[in-house]
Design a protein around this motif. Structure first.
Motif, mmCIF file in Angstrom:
data_model
loop_
_atom_site.group_PDB
_atom_site.id
_atom_site.type_symbol
_atom_site.label_atom_id
_atom_site.label_comp_id
_atom_site.label_asym_id
_atom_site.label_seq_id
_atom_site.Cartn_x
_atom_site.Cartn_y
_atom_site.Cartn_z
ATOM 1 N N GLY A 147 0.803 -1.210 0.000
ATOM 2 C CA GLY A 147 0.000 0.000 0.000
ATOM 3 C C GLY A 147 0.835 1.259 0.000
ATOM 4 N N THR A 148 0.163 2.383 0.097
ATOM 5 C CA THR A 148 0.801 3.694 0.013
ATOM 6 C C THR A 148 1.115 4.245 1.396
ATOM 7 N N VAL A 149 2.303 4.823 1.521
ATOM 8 C CA VAL A 149 2.668 5.574 2.728
ATOM 9 C C VAL A 149 3.074 6.980 2.282
ATOM 10 N N PHE A 150 3.178 7.881 3.242
ATOM 11 C CA PHE A 150 3.426 9.291 2.924
ATOM 12 C C PHE A 150 4.649 9.780 3.692
ATOM 13 N N THR A 151 5.423 10.619 3.041
ATOM 14 C CA THR A 151 6.617 11.181 3.657
ATOM 15 C C THR A 151 6.345 12.618 4.077
ATOM 16 N N THR B 43 5.141 3.527 -2.463
ATOM 17 C CA THR B 43 4.490 2.226 -2.340
ATOM 18 C C THR B 43 5.399 1.295 -1.557
ATOM 19 N N HIS B 44 4.870 0.759 -0.479
ATOM 20 C CA HIS B 44 5.626 -0.147 0.373
ATOM 21 C C HIS B 44 4.960 -1.527 0.393
ATOM 22 N N ALA B 45 5.764 -2.521 0.749
ATOM 23 C CA ALA B 45 5.250 -3.862 1.061
ATOM 24 C C ALA B 45 5.682 -4.185 2.477
ATOM 25 N N ALA B 46 4.778 -4.776 3.250
ATOM 26 C CA ALA B 46 5.093 -5.090 4.641
ATOM 27 C C ALA B 46 4.436 -6.396 5.046
ATOM 28 N N ALA B 47 5.069 -7.058 6.007
ATOM 29 C CA ALA B 47 4.521 -8.293 6.573
ATOM 30 C C ALA B 47 4.821 -8.309 8.060
ATOM 31 N N VAL C 203 19.731 1.194 0.957
ATOM 32 C CA VAL C 203 18.791 0.789 2.007
ATOM 33 C C VAL C 203 17.365 0.898 1.469
ATOM 34 N N ALA C 204 16.645 -0.226 1.518
ATOM 35 C CA ALA C 204 15.291 -0.265 0.958
ATOM 36 C C ALA C 204 14.231 -0.571 2.003
ATOM 37 N N GLY C 205 14.637 -0.969 3.207
ATOM 38 C CA GLY C 205 13.646 -1.310 4.223
ATOM 39 C C GLY C 205 14.315 -1.810 5.479
ATOM 40 N N SER C 206 13.531 -2.450 6.334
ATOM 41 C CA SER C 206 14.069 -2.903 7.611
ATOM 42 C C SER C 206 13.297 -4.107 8.131
ATOM 43 N N VAL C 207 13.971 -4.834 9.021
ATOM 44 C CA VAL C 207 13.356 -5.910 9.797
ATOM 45 C C VAL C 207 13.384 -5.445 11.241
ATOM 46 N N ARG C 208 12.245 -5.462 11.895
ATOM 47 C CA ARG C 208 12.213 -4.893 13.237
ATOM 48 C C ARG C 208 11.344 -5.716 14.182
ATOM 49 N N PHE D 203 7.254 -9.597 15.024
ATOM 50 C CA PHE D 203 8.323 -9.150 14.127
ATOM 51 C C PHE D 203 7.714 -8.659 12.819
ATOM 52 N N GLY D 204 8.318 -7.613 12.264
ATOM 53 C CA GLY D 204 7.783 -7.026 11.043
ATOM 54 C C GLY D 204 8.867 -6.751 10.021
ATOM 55 N N VAL D 205 8.449 -6.752 8.771
ATOM 56 C CA VAL D 205 9.321 -6.425 7.627
ATOM 57 C C VAL D 205 8.616 -5.366 6.802
ATOM 58 N N GLU D 206 9.340 -4.317 6.420
ATOM 59 C CA GLU D 206 8.762 -3.306 5.528
ATOM 60 C C GLU D 206 9.799 -2.877 4.509
ATOM 61 N N ILE D 207 9.391 -2.834 3.228
ATOM 62 C CA ILE D 207 10.297 -2.497 2.130
ATOM 63 C C ILE D 207 9.663 -1.430 1.252
ATOM 64 N N ASP D 208 10.456 -0.435 0.878
ATOM 65 C CA ASP D 208 10.040 0.590 -0.078
ATOM 66 C C ASP D 208 10.231 0.019 -1.475
ATOM 67 N N LEU D 209 9.148 -0.242 -2.185
ATOM 68 C CA LEU D 209 9.222 -0.872 -3.496
ATOM 69 C C LEU D 209 9.787 0.048 -4.568
ATOM 70 N N GLU D 210 9.931 1.331 -4.256
ATOM 71 C CA GLU D 210 10.466 2.285 -5.216
ATOM 72 C C GLU D 210 11.879 2.711 -4.871
ATOM 73 N N ALA D 211 12.512 2.029 -3.914
ATOM 74 C CA ALA D 211 13.836 2.442 -3.454
ATOM 75 C C ALA D 211 14.913 2.209 -4.497
ATOM 76 N N VAL D 212 14.762 1.161 -5.290
ATOM 77 C CA VAL D 212 15.768 0.797 -6.282
ATOM 78 C C VAL D 212 15.061 0.476 -7.583
ATOM 79 N N ILE D 213 15.582 0.996 -8.677
ATOM 80 C CA ILE D 213 15.057 0.671 -10.000
ATOM 81 C C ILE D 213 15.958 -0.403 -10.601
#
Length: 256
Positions: A37-41, A55-59, A119-124, A138-148
Motif C-alpha cells: 500500500g501507500t505511505v506518505f513522507t 508504495t511499500h510492502a510489509a509483513a 537501504v530499501a527497508g528494515s526488519v524490526r 516481528f515485522g518487515v517493511e520495504i520501499d518498493l520504489e527504493a531501487v530501479i
C-alpha cells in the motif's frame, strides 16, 4: 478516514500492528499479515504542495511457526530469523536481479534491508499492546520504489486452473551417485506438458533400503487445461516414467 486513523500513515507496519492488537484482544495469538500500500513522507513531492507518496510492502508475524499437531503439540514460535528470511524473499521479489542483504542494526531495528547497497527497508521487532501470553511480534517493511532494477523478463498472465488436478506419489530406489536433480530432469522430460508440478517430499536411508541406494519420494501433479484427466492416461504416463527411469538411470520403484 476513520476517527482513530485520522492521519496519513508513514509506515505500513503501524497499521499492521493495530491489526495484531485486534487479534490479540480476541485471543488469537498466531498472526500472519501482509499489505502492499501507500505511505506518505513528511517532505513535499517534487513540484507539488502535497506530501510525497511511496508504495511499500510489509509483513508481520507472531505466534507459532506452524500449526500444532499430535506429533508436535507445541511448535516453535516465529523469531527474528524467520523475519530475516521473509525480508530476503520479499526483497528478491521486489528487486529482481539485485543483491539483497540484511545488515545488522540496533534497538528495535534488527536489520536494514539493502538492494545493491541501497537501504530499501528494515526488519524490526514491533512494539504492540500485548497480553502476557503473547509471543514477540516481528515485522518487515520495504520501499518498493527504493531501487530501479532492469526488467527480469515479462511474466505472462496465467489463469487460475479450472480443471481438477491428479496427484501421483512415487517412491523410488535411487543409486547414491545419482542426484535428485537428475531424477527430476528425467521425470519432467518423460511426463510431458500435463505435469504441473514435481516435488521431492521424502528421502530415506535405512532398514529395507539396499546398500548404496536411497529412497526418494516424489509427488507428481498432473492437470489438463481444458478437461478432466482419466485414470487410464495418468497410469500410462506413470508407467512410462518408471520404464525410462529404470532403463536410463537404473532407478526402480520401491515396493510397499
Amino acid at each position: 478516514l476513520a476517527e482513530d486513523e485520522a492521519y496519513l500513515r508513514t509506515s505500513l507496519l503501524d497499521s499492521l500492528a493495530r491489526r495484531v492488537e485486534y487479534n490479540f484482544s480476541h485471543m488469537q495469538r498466531n498472526v500472519r499479515l501482509f499489505e502492499i500500500g501507500t505511505v506518505f513522507t513528511e517532505s513535499l513531492a517534487a513540484g507539488s504542495a502535497s506530501p510525497g507518496e511511496q508504495t511499500h510492502a510489509a509483513a508481520i508475524i507472531a505466534g507459532d511457526r506452524r500449526p500444532a499437531h499430535f506429533t508436535e503439540p507445541h511448535p516453535p514460535q516465529f523469531d527474528e530469523w524467520d523475519a530475516k528470511g521473509l525480508a530476503e524473499s520479499i526483497g528478491s521479489a521486489a528487486f529482481p536481479g539485485a543483491e539483497i542483504r540484511c545488515v545488522e542494526s540496533n534497538a528495535d531495528v534488527l536489520w536494514n534491508i539493502t538492494a545493491d547497497g541501497t537501504v530499501a527497508g528494515s526488519v524490526r521487532r514491533v512494539n504492540v499492546d500485548a497480553p502476557v501470553w503473547a509471543s514477540p511480534v516481528f515485522g518487515v517493511e520495504i520501499d518498493l520504489e527504493a531501487v530501479i532494477t532492469p526488467a527480469a523478463g515479462a511474466r505472462p498472465y496465467v489463469a487460475i486452473p479450472a480443471m481438477p488436478a491428479m496427484q501421483v506419489d512415487l517412491a523410488l530406489l535411487v543409486p547414491a551417485e545419482i542426484s535428485s536433480a537428475a531424477v527430476a530432469d528425467a521425470i519432467r522430460e518423460t511426463a510431458g506438458d500435463m505435469l504441473e508440478s514435481l516435488v521431492l517430499f521424502d528421502e530415506f536411508r535405512g532398514a529395507g533400503i539396499p546398500e548404496g541406494q536411497r529412497s526418494l519420494g516424489w509427488a507428481l501433479t498432473f492437470r489438463h487445461p481444458e478437461r478432466t484427466l482419466r485414470d487410464k492416461e495418468i497410469h500410462g504416463r506413470t508407467s512410462k516414467i518408471l520404464s525410462v527411469l529404470e532403463s536410463k538411470l537404473g532407478i526402480r520403484q520401491r515396493s510397499s
